[in-house]
Design a protein around this motif. Sequence first.
Motif, PDB file in Angstrom:
ATOM      1  N   THR A  45     -12.452  -5.582  -6.764  1.00 23.55           N
ATOM      2  CA  THR A  45     -12.485  -3.862  -5.819  1.00 23.55           C
ATOM      3  C   THR A  45     -12.087  -4.929  -3.951  1.00 23.55           C
ATOM      4  N   GLY A  46     -11.151  -4.267  -3.773  1.00 24.03           N
ATOM      5  CA  GLY A  46     -10.994  -3.922  -2.474  1.00 24.03           C
ATOM      6  C   GLY A  46      -9.206  -2.897  -2.873  1.00 24.03           C
ATOM      7  N   VAL A  47      -8.298  -3.147  -1.352  1.00 26.64           N
ATOM      8  CA  VAL A  47      -7.144  -2.109  -0.863  1.00 26.64           C
ATOM      9  C   VAL A  47      -6.195  -2.403  -1.319  1.00 26.64           C
ATOM     10  N   GLU A  49      -1.912  -2.507  -0.785  1.00 26.29           N
ATOM     11  CA  GLU A  49      -0.812  -2.115   0.397  1.00 26.29           C
ATOM     12  C   GLU A  49       0.279  -0.865   0.038  1.00 26.29           C
ATOM     13  N   ARG A  61      -2.217   3.096   1.527  1.00 29.45           N
ATOM     14  CA  ARG A  61      -3.764   1.778   1.499  1.00 29.45           C
ATOM     15  C   ARG A  61      -4.640   2.557   0.537  1.00 29.45           C
ATOM     16  N   PHE A  63      -7.530   2.283  -2.437  1.00 29.68           N
ATOM     17  CA  PHE A  63      -8.487   1.392  -2.924  1.00 29.68           C
ATOM     18  C   PHE A  63      -8.791   1.806  -4.471  1.00 29.68           C
ATOM     19  N   VAL A  86      -7.293   5.578   1.108  1.00 31.45           N
ATOM     20  CA  VAL A  86      -8.133   5.165   1.767  1.00 31.45           C
ATOM     21  C   VAL A  86      -8.607   6.917   2.611  1.00 31.45           C
ATOM     22  N   ALA A 126     -17.892  -2.094  -0.194  1.00 26.44           N
ATOM     23  CA  ALA A 126     -16.379  -2.213  -0.018  1.00 26.44           C
ATOM     24  C   ALA A 126     -15.291  -1.422   0.442  1.00 26.44           C
ATOM     25  N   MET A 127     -15.775   0.251  -0.348  1.00 21.92           N
ATOM     26  CA  MET A 127     -14.956   1.092  -0.005  1.00 21.92           C
ATOM     27  C   MET A 127     -15.336   1.975   1.460  1.00 21.92           C
ATOM     28  N   GLN A 129     -16.433  -0.245   3.657  1.00 21.27           N
ATOM     29  CA  GLN A 129     -15.498  -0.710   4.308  1.00 21.27           C
ATOM     30  C   GLN A 129     -13.951  -0.895   4.819  1.00 21.27           C
ATOM     31  N   SER A 130     -13.507  -0.366   3.177  1.00 23.78           N
ATOM     32  CA  SER A 130     -12.099  -0.299   3.665  1.00 23.78           C
ATOM     33  C   SER A 130     -11.389   1.430   4.735  1.00 23.78           C
TER      34      SER A 130
END
Length: 132
Positions: A45-47, A49, A61, A63, A86, A126-127, A129-130
């Motif tokens: 899980t993350g972004v 780029e 970006r 997610f 994002v 996490a979402m 935070q993105s």
Amino acid sequence: MIQFELVSPEKKLMSEGVIMAVIPGTEGDFGVLSGHMPLIANVRTGVVEIYRENMTQVSERVFISGGFADVSVEQCTLLAEQAINVNDIDKADVDTQIAKIETNIQSATSDIDIKSFHKKLDILRAMAQSVA
């Protein structure tokens, strides 16, 4: 340029040539450029780029909530469990969902439900935070 494809269970979100894509791998983030060594990697899980014009400015970006990447010399296909730009994330809505799940965890009685709620909560945090 490398051909980059981003696919979720719902649809193909992106299929275009890019300068570079930086992907959140389970072993750490990795950049994919044309000529990259072939590999298959688990994605956390993350972004993601995306760099379209140059390698100094992020163009987009996205997610994602896990999946895997299949990289070859000329192409990178990222199969994501969930993917959302994002810019399309509504932080207030995500915060509301987080509060609701935190309440559900308090009233959950089965270990399976609790585990499921915690997984959803981790993804939503996490979402949030993105976009912070």
